[in-house]
Design a protein around this motif. Structure first.
Motif, PDB file in Angstrom:
ATOM      1  N   ILE A  56      38.863  11.479  10.779  1.00  0.00           N
ATOM      2  CA  ILE A  56      40.018  11.885  11.966  1.00  0.00           C
ATOM      3  C   ILE A  56      39.228  12.928  12.832  1.00  0.00           C
ATOM      4  CG2 ILE A  56      42.017  13.045  12.575  1.00  0.00           C
ATOM      5  CD1 ILE A  56      43.249  11.969   9.992  1.00  0.00           C
ATOM      6  N   GLY A  57      38.266  13.879  12.318  1.00  0.00           N
ATOM      7  CA  GLY A  57      37.593  14.878  12.866  1.00  0.00           C
ATOM      8  C   GLY A  57      36.835  14.254  13.941  1.00  0.00           C
ATOM      9  N   ILE A  58      35.983  13.448  13.762  1.00  0.00           N
ATOM     10  CA  ILE A  58      34.896  12.955  14.504  1.00  0.00           C
ATOM     11  C   ILE A  58      35.499  12.177  15.453  1.00  0.00           C
ATOM     12  CG2 ILE A  58      34.535  10.808  13.186  1.00  0.00           C
ATOM     13  CD1 ILE A  58      31.869  13.091  15.019  1.00  0.00           C
ATOM     14  N   LEU A  59      36.867  11.315  15.321  1.00  0.00           N
ATOM     15  CA  LEU A  59      37.554  10.473  16.306  1.00  0.00           C
ATOM     16  C   LEU A  59      38.139  11.726  17.142  1.00  0.00           C
ATOM     17  CD1 LEU A  59      39.341   8.029  13.782  1.00  0.00           C
ATOM     18  CD2 LEU A  59      37.594   7.361  15.703  1.00  0.00           C
TER      19      LEU A  59
ATOM     20  N   ALA B  93      36.961  11.643  21.245  1.00  0.00           N
ATOM     21  CA  ALA B  93      38.074  11.228  22.068  1.00  0.00           C
ATOM     22  C   ALA B  93      38.687  12.627  23.194  1.00  0.00           C
ATOM     23  CB  ALA B  93      39.162  10.789  21.390  1.00  0.00           C
ATOM     24  N   VAL B  94      38.415  13.700  22.365  1.00  0.00           N
ATOM     25  CA  VAL B  94      38.984  14.760  23.309  1.00  0.00           C
ATOM     26  C   VAL B  94      37.981  15.039  24.124  1.00  0.00           C
ATOM     27  CG1 VAL B  94      39.766  17.120  23.417  1.00  0.00           C
ATOM     28  CG2 VAL B  94      40.790  15.456  21.444  1.00  0.00           C
ATOM     29  N   SER B  95      36.498  15.437  23.803  1.00  0.00           N
ATOM     30  CA  SER B  95      35.651  15.837  24.715  1.00  0.00           C
ATOM     31  C   SER B  95      35.190  14.839  25.682  1.00  0.00           C
ATOM     32  CB  SER B  95      34.371  15.926  23.669  1.00  0.00           C
ATOM     33  OG  SER B  95      33.761  14.809  23.103  1.00  0.00           O
TER      34      SER B  95
ATOM     35  N   ALA C 239      38.738   4.813  22.882  1.00  0.00           N
ATOM     36  CA  ALA C 239      37.781   3.682  22.797  1.00  0.00           C
ATOM     37  C   ALA C 239      36.408   3.868  22.496  1.00  0.00           C
ATOM     38  CB  ALA C 239      37.772   2.683  24.003  1.00  0.00           C
ATOM     39  N   ALA C 240      35.716   5.068  22.884  1.00  0.00           N
ATOM     40  CA  ALA C 240      34.686   5.422  22.670  1.00  0.00           C
ATOM     41  C   ALA C 240      34.530   5.775  21.237  1.00  0.00           C
ATOM     42  CB  ALA C 240      34.055   6.470  23.559  1.00  0.00           C
TER      43      ALA C 240
END
Length: 408
Positions: free
Chosen positions: A22-25, A29-31, A55-56
């Motif tokens: 979840i951390g990398i997602l 997504a946020v950045s 999506a990225a």
């Protein structure tokens, strides 16, 4: 690392997510959706940025999965069992149950991951170019270009010659082929890994002192690399200590077994009192090894169901259990010990159980061999399975029949 959410099987390999993914997602997504895209491509609705970022992030995790699947598929083609793949915060982990038998196989297993990432970078790059040619939305072009760059970075980073990165595995394979000593090659690769890890930590600290929180990621990655490299060095030194020792000289035999057709109730009534172990190899009607059952698994069967439940229904199947043949080098089979096997290795030949190796057996051998032992001259670690039919009475060529006391 244990999976938290199973995703099923892909290319025959079990895949799961660790909760930390979840951390990398969230980070990607946020950045990307909250900062990078709005700054570089202003004028789009907030929802479009959010969808592009998500999506990225998902496609990046899928790219990591392809990278690890490439390792797993090539490992299986080189006779190395794969327990599964877990995707987590810092990428993915393909859990191999065993070691490559040759330096060439070791090289192929390691190199295919970065190669897969490089191919993905080219695919996403071509997709970005095609999107431009088709006059697609600029957010689509940006996301595809972003993924092309990330996969290229992933490929290059993993090629750094330092364990536990793929480049460290490649370095190990090259040194192994050059020097003919797989365990010393692993030690040298681990040293390179620790040095690289400390450099990452130092760079991260400097970055943090420069008031950039991005340095925390370098510190985190550096700590991971140092810990994993140190663990690999310890494993390699154990391999040095055990070099030249065959499984047959360590295993306990004969091993206490149970019949696959026996009911759980019958086991507890007739056998549990007399048996003194916590795990038992399971034999089918032909006397062939079919799995392993543990007392804890049997106790978990409801009392009312025990009379109608056969041991074969509770046992771990042979495909999930660590196995070895008597002539294999002990140092090469230790990595097969897994949770399903309860830390045991079942020793079989032509489907017939010959003995069992337990953690206590390994501890006993390590107590008798210094961890600074050198590889014996001429020690042959290129073991291949014996395809000849079993002899009428099994023993080791040139030796008396070997029957150490049963001990697990």
């Amino acid at each position: 690392m244990k999976e938290t959410v199973p995703l099923g099987r892909y290319a025959g390999v079990r895949v799961g997510l660790h909760w930390s993914v979840i951390g990398i997602l969230a980070l990607v997504a946020v950045s990307l959706g909250g900062y990078v895209l709005p700054a570089d491509l202003p004028g789009h609705p907030p929802l479009a940025y959010a969808v592009s970022g998500i999506a990225a992030a998902v496609l990046l995790v899928c790219s990591v999965l392809v990278h690890e699947l490439a390792h797993s598929v090539v490992a299986r083609r080189n006779d190395v069992a794969v327990e599964g793949i877990t995707l987590w915060l810092l990428g993915g982990v393909a859990r191999l149950r065993g070691e490559a038998r040759t330096s060439g196989a070791d090289f192929r297993i390691a190199a295919v991951g970065p190669a897969a990432s490089l191919v993905l970078a080219l695919v996403f790059g071509a997709g970005s170019w095609l999107a431009v040619e088709l006059a697609a939305d600029e957010l689509i072009v940006a996301v595809l270009g972003y993924l092309a760059v990330l996969n290229a970075v992933l490929a290059v980073f993993n090629l750094i010659p330092a364990a536990p990165l793929d480049g460290g595995r490649i370095l190990r394979a090259v040194l192994w082929a050059w020097r003919g000593d797989r365990f010393r090659a692993a030690v040298w690769s681990a040293w390179a890994g620790r040095g690289f890890g400390f450099l990452l930590i130092a760079a991260g600290v400097v970055e943090v002192l420069a008031r950039s929180t991005a340095g925390l990621w370098w510190v985190l990655i550096g700590l991971f690399v140092v810990n994993m490299a140190s663990a690999e060095e310890r494993q390699a030194r154990i391999g040095l200590a055990l070099a030249g020792i065959e499984v047959a000289t360590v295993m306990s035999t004969p091993a206490e077994t149970v019949a696959a057709a026996q009911s759980v109730e019958q086991f507890f009534h007739d056998s549990a009192v007399t048996h003194r172990h916590s795990t038992f190899p399971v034999l089918d009607e032909r006397g062939q090894l079919s799995g392993l059952v543990a007392l804890n698994d049997l106790r978990a069967v409801p009392v009312q169901d025990r009379s109608g439940t056969a041991l074969r229904e509770v046992a771990r199947p042979l495909a999930e259990v660590a196995t070895a043949e008597p002539g294999e080098p002990l140092a090469l089979v230790l990595s097969r010990m897994n949770e399903a096997s309860r830390g045991r290795i079942l020793v079989s030949e032509h489907g017939r159980l010959r003995g069992i190796v337990s953690p206590s057996d390994i501890t006993r051998v390590l107590a008798d061999h210094s961890l600074t032992a050198t590889l014996p001259a001429g020690a042959d670690l290129s073991w291949e399975p014996d395809t000849r039919p079993p002899p009428p009475n099994w023993w080791f060529p040139g030796q008396q029949r070997f029957e150490p006391p049963a001990r697990r």
